[in-house]
Every structure is written in structure tokens, then in C-alpha cells.
Design a protein around this motif. Sequence first.
Motif, PDB file in Angstrom:
ATOM      1  N   LEU A  87      -5.906  53.070  27.467  1.00 44.33           N
ATOM      2  CA  LEU A  87      -6.966  52.076  27.259  1.00 44.33           C
ATOM      3  C   LEU A  87      -8.347  52.649  27.571  1.00 44.33           C
ATOM      4  CD1 LEU A  87      -5.191  48.966  28.826  1.00 44.33           C
ATOM      5  CD2 LEU A  87      -5.415  49.542  26.421  1.00 44.33           C
ATOM      6  N   GLN A  90     -11.058  51.227  25.391  1.00 40.60           N
ATOM      7  CA  GLN A  90     -10.883  49.816  25.079  1.00 40.60           C
ATOM      8  C   GLN A  90     -11.250  49.001  26.315  1.00 40.60           C
ATOM      9  OE1 GLN A  90      -6.876  49.323  23.704  1.00 40.60           O
ATOM     10  NE2 GLN A  90      -7.118  50.823  22.090  1.00 40.60           N
ATOM     11  N   GLY A  93      -9.463  45.690  26.802  1.00 42.59           N
ATOM     12  CA  GLY A  93      -8.074  45.878  27.193  1.00 42.59           C
ATOM     13  C   GLY A  93      -7.926  46.251  28.650  1.00 42.59           C
ATOM     14  N   ARG A  94      -8.896  46.973  29.179  1.00 39.91           N
ATOM     15  CA  ARG A  94      -8.856  47.367  30.585  1.00 39.91           C
ATOM     16  C   ARG A  94      -9.114  46.188  31.519  1.00 39.91           C
ATOM     17  NH1 ARG A  94     -11.353  53.241  31.467  1.00 39.91           N
ATOM     18  NH2 ARG A  94      -9.551  53.432  32.794  1.00 39.91           N
ATOM     19  N   VAL A  96      -7.785  43.200  31.179  1.00 38.61           N
ATOM     20  CA  VAL A  96      -6.630  42.292  31.238  1.00 38.61           C
ATOM     21  C   VAL A  96      -6.081  42.271  32.670  1.00 38.61           C
ATOM     22  CG1 VAL A  96      -4.275  41.896  30.420  1.00 38.61           C
ATOM     23  CG2 VAL A  96      -6.056  42.579  28.812  1.00 38.61           C
ATOM     24  N   SER A 137      -5.965  38.471  27.604  1.00 29.78           N
ATOM     25  CA  SER A 137      -5.994  39.484  26.542  1.00 29.78           C
ATOM     26  C   SER A 137      -7.422  39.653  26.056  1.00 29.78           C
ATOM     27  CB  SER A 137      -5.070  39.093  25.385  1.00 29.78           C
ATOM     28  OG  SER A 137      -5.555  37.936  24.742  1.00 29.78           O
TER      29      SER A 137
END
Length: 148
Positions: A87, A90, A93-94, A96, A137
Amino acid sequence: MPDWLSNMEPHWAWLTIGVLLCAAEIVAPGFFLVWLGVAAIATGVLAFLLPIGVPMQLGVFAVLAFIALYSARRWLKNNPIVSTDPLLNQRGGRLVGEVLTLVTAIENGRGRAKVGDGEWPVRGPDAAEGTKVRVVSAEGGMLVVEAA
């Protein structure tokens, strides 16, 4: 053409080209040029050891380049390089699993939360400003949250 170039032995040209291709891989990484460089160096070694003409050397280079590229591609397909941090690029995404504080209340499913020294748009159930939410998410630049 300069005399030194016309008098140059072909094997030195192959070795030079091979080293330059390997060096070019450092400048423009793509894991491609190094295999052509290896093929050129191998062709240079063969040209030094065996009395073969330049047309045959070109054929040897073509065959060795094909073998090197095909072998490397096959090996990489069977042994993929796995990232230690998938990730890395991203950011959403990190986030989450992180607990954030709402800066703007979530109304009609949309609001804003504090992330570090900035704010991110969030989507989730309606909640008041200052409420703690957990990131479930990330969808593009929007974080999907739930009550923490």
C-alpha cells in the motif's frame, strides 16, 4: 570513419555495447536492458574465443538476447517480486483501520475528517462534528467510515 574505430576488434565493440546497456539499466530501470547487455557481453566473449564473422555475431546476439529475455520473463513469472509494503502509494488504503475525528458532520452520507494536518472527504452514516469514526475502506479519494 576514424582509424581507431575501423581497426577496432568486433569483440571489443560487443563488450562495450554490453557494458553500456547494463549501465543504461541503472539510468532507466525497467529490468529489460540488462538482459540485452548480458547477451552483448556473451557475444563479445564468443567473438573473442571463436573466429566468427560479424553477420554470425549478429545472429548469435539475436539468439542470446531472445534466450535471455525469455528466460528472465519466465523466471519472474514463476518468482514474482513481492512488495514489503503493497500500500506504499495508496494513502487511502493505508488509512483503513485508523480512527479519525470528524471536522465536518456527516450529513446525507458525506462529511470531512481530520487526517494528519489535512482533511479528507468521508462517506458513511450521519454523525455529528467531533465524532470519532473508523476508516473501513477507501474509494478513490473518499474514505468510507463507520462509528468508532
